[in-house]
Scaffold this active site. Structure first.
Site, short mmCIF file in Angstrom:
data_model
loop_
_atom_site.label_atom_id
_atom_site.label_comp_id
_atom_site.label_asym_id
_atom_site.label_seq_id
_atom_site.Cartn_x
_atom_site.Cartn_y
_atom_site.Cartn_z
N ASN A 1 0.85 -1.20 0.00
CA ASN A 1 0.00 0.00 0.00
C ASN A 1 0.88 1.25 0.00
OD1 ASN A 1 0.58 0.83 2.83
ND2 ASN A 1 -0.36 -1.15 3.27
N ASP B 1 -4.15 -6.47 5.00
CA ASP B 1 -5.12 -7.38 5.62
C ASP B 1 -5.08 -8.76 4.97
OD1 ASP B 1 -6.36 -5.73 7.61
OD2 ASP B 1 -7.11 -4.51 5.97
N PRO C 1 -2.97 -12.01 10.02
CA PRO C 1 -3.45 -11.80 11.39
C PRO C 1 -3.65 -10.31 11.65
CG PRO C 1 -1.10 -12.35 11.34
CD PRO C 1 -1.59 -12.50 9.95
N ASP C 2 -4.63 -9.98 12.46
CA ASP C 2 -4.82 -8.58 12.87
C ASP C 2 -3.98 -8.36 14.13
OD1 ASP C 2 -5.69 -6.15 14.00
OD2 ASP C 2 -7.55 -6.27 12.85
N PHE D 1 -4.15 3.40 14.90
CA PHE D 1 -4.44 4.38 13.86
C PHE D 1 -5.55 3.79 13.01
CE2 PHE D 1 -1.65 8.09 13.15
CZ PHE D 1 -0.85 7.97 14.27
N LYS E 1 -13.36 0.76 15.87
CA LYS E 1 -12.06 0.11 16.02
C LYS E 1 -11.54 0.26 17.45
CE LYS E 1 -10.75 0.09 11.19
NZ LYS E 1 -10.18 0.78 10.06
O1 PMT Z 1 3.18 6.08 6.45
P1 PMT Z 1 2.59 7.38 5.98
O2 PMT Z 1 2.78 7.60 4.50
O3 PMT Z 1 3.08 8.54 6.80
O4 PMT Z 1 1.01 7.31 6.21
C1 PMT Z 1 0.50 7.28 7.50
C2 PMT Z 1 -0.71 6.33 7.62
C3 PMT Z 1 -1.86 6.86 6.80
C4 PMT Z 1 -0.32 4.93 7.15
C5 PMT Z 1 -1.05 6.26 9.15
O5 PMT Z 1 -1.28 7.56 9.64
C6 PMT Z 1 -2.26 5.39 9.40
O6 PMT Z 1 -3.41 5.80 9.31
N1 PMT Z 1 -1.99 4.09 9.74
C7 PMT Z 1 -3.00 3.04 9.89
C8 PMT Z 1 -3.35 2.49 8.53
C9 PMT Z 1 -4.24 1.30 8.62
O7 PMT Z 1 -3.84 0.23 8.29
O8 PMT Z 1 -5.42 1.52 9.12
P2 PMT Z 1 -6.55 0.37 9.32
O9 PMT Z 1 -7.77 1.13 9.60
O10 PMT Z 1 -6.53 -0.57 8.16
O11 PMT Z 1 -6.06 -0.42 10.60
C10 PMT Z 1 -6.42 -0.02 11.91
C11 PMT Z 1 -5.31 -0.35 12.88
O12 PMT Z 1 -5.12 -1.77 12.94
C12 PMT Z 1 -3.97 0.26 12.55
O13 PMT Z 1 -3.38 0.68 13.76
C13 PMT Z 1 -3.20 -0.91 11.95
O14 PMT Z 1 -1.79 -0.79 12.23
C14 PMT Z 1 -3.79 -2.09 12.67
N2 PMT Z 1 -3.79 -3.35 11.89
C15 PMT Z 1 -4.50 -3.45 10.73
C16 PMT Z 1 -4.52 -4.64 10.05
C17 PMT Z 1 -3.80 -5.74 10.54
N3 PMT Z 1 -3.77 -6.90 9.90
N4 PMT Z 1 -3.09 -5.61 11.67
C18 PMT Z 1 -3.07 -4.44 12.35
O15 PMT Z 1 -2.43 -4.33 13.40
#
Ligand code: PMT
Length: 408
Positions: free
Chosen positions: A211, A280, A306-307, A325, A339
């Site tokens: 991504n 994911d 895995p999450d 985040f 979340k």
């Molecule tokens: O790296 P940059 O270019 O500076 O951009 C920053 C960013 C946009 C990546 C950052 O600010 C951000 O938003 N990061 C989270 C991106 C994300 O994956 O969001 P999500 O809504 O899909 O996931 C929610 C949370 O679960 C996140 O904390 C993620 O790290 C975590 N996660 C998600 C999927 C997974 N399989 N395992 C996880 O731990």
């Protein structure tokens, strides 16, 4: 804490080493950061670079003499040290290090150091044989015992055509230590885990799913936490960024590798912040050899990764803070709140990724912070400042030190 250097009185002591010319660039950068820089040179430093260079770059007079007839200079050895917010000695020769270690005060620089109660940072730079001599080693130990911060020299080829430890460290590193000395140490004693960047899910040796994450947000969080005194581990997916000074970097590629690294380190941490954009899904099959285009199946079969954050939420220890985040393009508050609860988080920073200047790759950001006590929109600002504001909130949520997460 948008710019830690602005308005700060920084005394830079330059001693007689060929590396003295490099410090001209440092002075120039600090002046651009609006720091008030005063340069003190030992007599031998003036043989390597003219005081006028530092005067022009800092916009201030350069002091070289202990005794001056000029009325405003008669107490320079006391006033410079007394008024300084921080004293940086770079390059520091073996001779000056020996004098400082033993409390000598026979020139303006060593006198200034004795007269100051501000933090003192020392950047040794010398021939590697001189640096490794037991006398110098002992003197460096003494400096540390006196509470001075000594930044290890870099290793490499020196002006004397010998290779080894003794090169002046890079400015990027020294600047972070300076920033740390000028920052509140409100994360002191905290072991912090930050994740950053994307993950790469390989399809074959040439192709992967990933991504747009650059790592900028996570690296800014790690940098800011180090400045505030935290012991920081940064688990990062592929990124072109350099590891911030003082941060322990663990590099990973895939979500599964990130899962293993994060779960291993999180056990020892009181705060975990997950800014990484974890894939994911991954391709069900990774081919050993590059797949020829005529053989590629146009339907890609995926399996769930895995999450990591969900798992951390399940394993959260008493007193441990978990910050997530969320990258969202609509219904920010609703999605973030979901979340926060589903993953058992203390705080979540929701990123609007439908806008170019926030979220992926941008230098700037604007996040909505959601906790059990409600939502707060942070201002649109640099990612480093966003990181600072997130740490402000984390600090306010930290349990009293006695109740800190059991570390170990
Ligand atoms: O790296 P940059 O270019 O500076 O951009 C920053 C960013 C946009 C990546 C950052 O600010 C951000 O938003 N990061 C989270 C991106 C994300 O994956 O969001 P999500 O809504 O899909 O996931 C929610 C949370 O679960 C996140 O904390 C993620 O790290 C975590 N996660 C998600 C999927 C997974 N399989 N395992 C996880 O731990």
């Amino acid at each position: 804490m948008q710019n830690v250097f602005a308005g700060k009185k920084i005394v830079i002591g330059v001693t007689g080493s060929i590396a003295a010319f490099k410090v001209a660039g440092w002075v120039s950068d600090l002046a651009k950061e609006e720091a008030l820089v005063s340069v003190v040179m030992t007599p031998s430093a003036t043989k390597f670079i003219a005081p006028l260079t530092f005067a022009a770059l800092s916009g201030n007079d350069v002091s070289t003499e202990m005794f001056s007839a000029a009325k405003e200079d008669t107490m320079a050895h006391i006033s410079l040290g007394r008024e300084a917010d921080i004293v940086l000695i770079a390059p520091a020769t073996a001779n000056t290090i020996a004098k400082l270690a033993n409390g000598f005060a026979d020139d303006l620089l060593t006198t200034t150091v004795l007269a100051t109660r501000a933090g003192v940072l020392v950047c040794p730079a010398m021939n590697s044989r001189m640096y490794s001599h037991p006398a110098t080693r002992q003197n460096i130990v003494k400096l540390k015992e006196l509470g001075y911060t000594v930044i290890d020299p870099a290793c490499g080829m020196m002006a004397c055509k010998e290779e080894g430890d003794g090169r002046l460290p890079e400015w990027e590193e020294v600047k972070e230590y300076l920033a740390k000395s000028l920052s509140p140490q409100d994360l002191q004693g905290q072991r912090i885990l930050v994740t950053a960047g994307p993950t790469r899910e390989p399809l074959d040796p040439a192709r992967f799913l990933s991504n747009r994450s650059s790592g900028k947000m996570g690296y800014a969080l790690a940098r800011s936490a180090f400045r505030r005194g935290g012991a920081v581990t940064l688990v990062s997916g592929p990124s072109t960024l350099s590891c911030p000074a003082g941060v322990n970097l663990v590099k990973v590629q895939t979500a599964v590798e990130m899962y293993d690294a994060v779960l291993d380190h999180a056990r020892h941490c009181s705060v975990v912040i997950k800014a990484a954009a974890v894939a994911d899904y991954r391709p069900e099959k990774m081919y050993e050899h590059k797949v020829k285009k005529e053989h590629i199946d146009t339907r890609l079969i995926l399996e769930r990764n895995p999450d990591i954050l969900l798992e951390l939420g399940k394993r959260k220890k008493a007193g441990q803070l978990l910050v997530g985040f969320a990258a969202e393009s609509k219904n920010l508050r609703q999605e973030g709140t979901k979340k926060l609860h589903n993953k058992n988080l203390d705080l979540i920073a929701v990123n609007d990724i439908s806008v170019d200047r926030t979220g992926f790759e941008a230098e700037t950001n604007q996040v909505l912070l959601i906790s059990a006590s409600g939502a707060e929109s942070l201002p649109y600002t640099s990612k480093l400042h966003t990181a600072d504001l997130i740490w402000d909130r984390v600090v306010s949520l930290l349990p009293a030190s006695a109740e800190k997460a059991e570390q170990g």
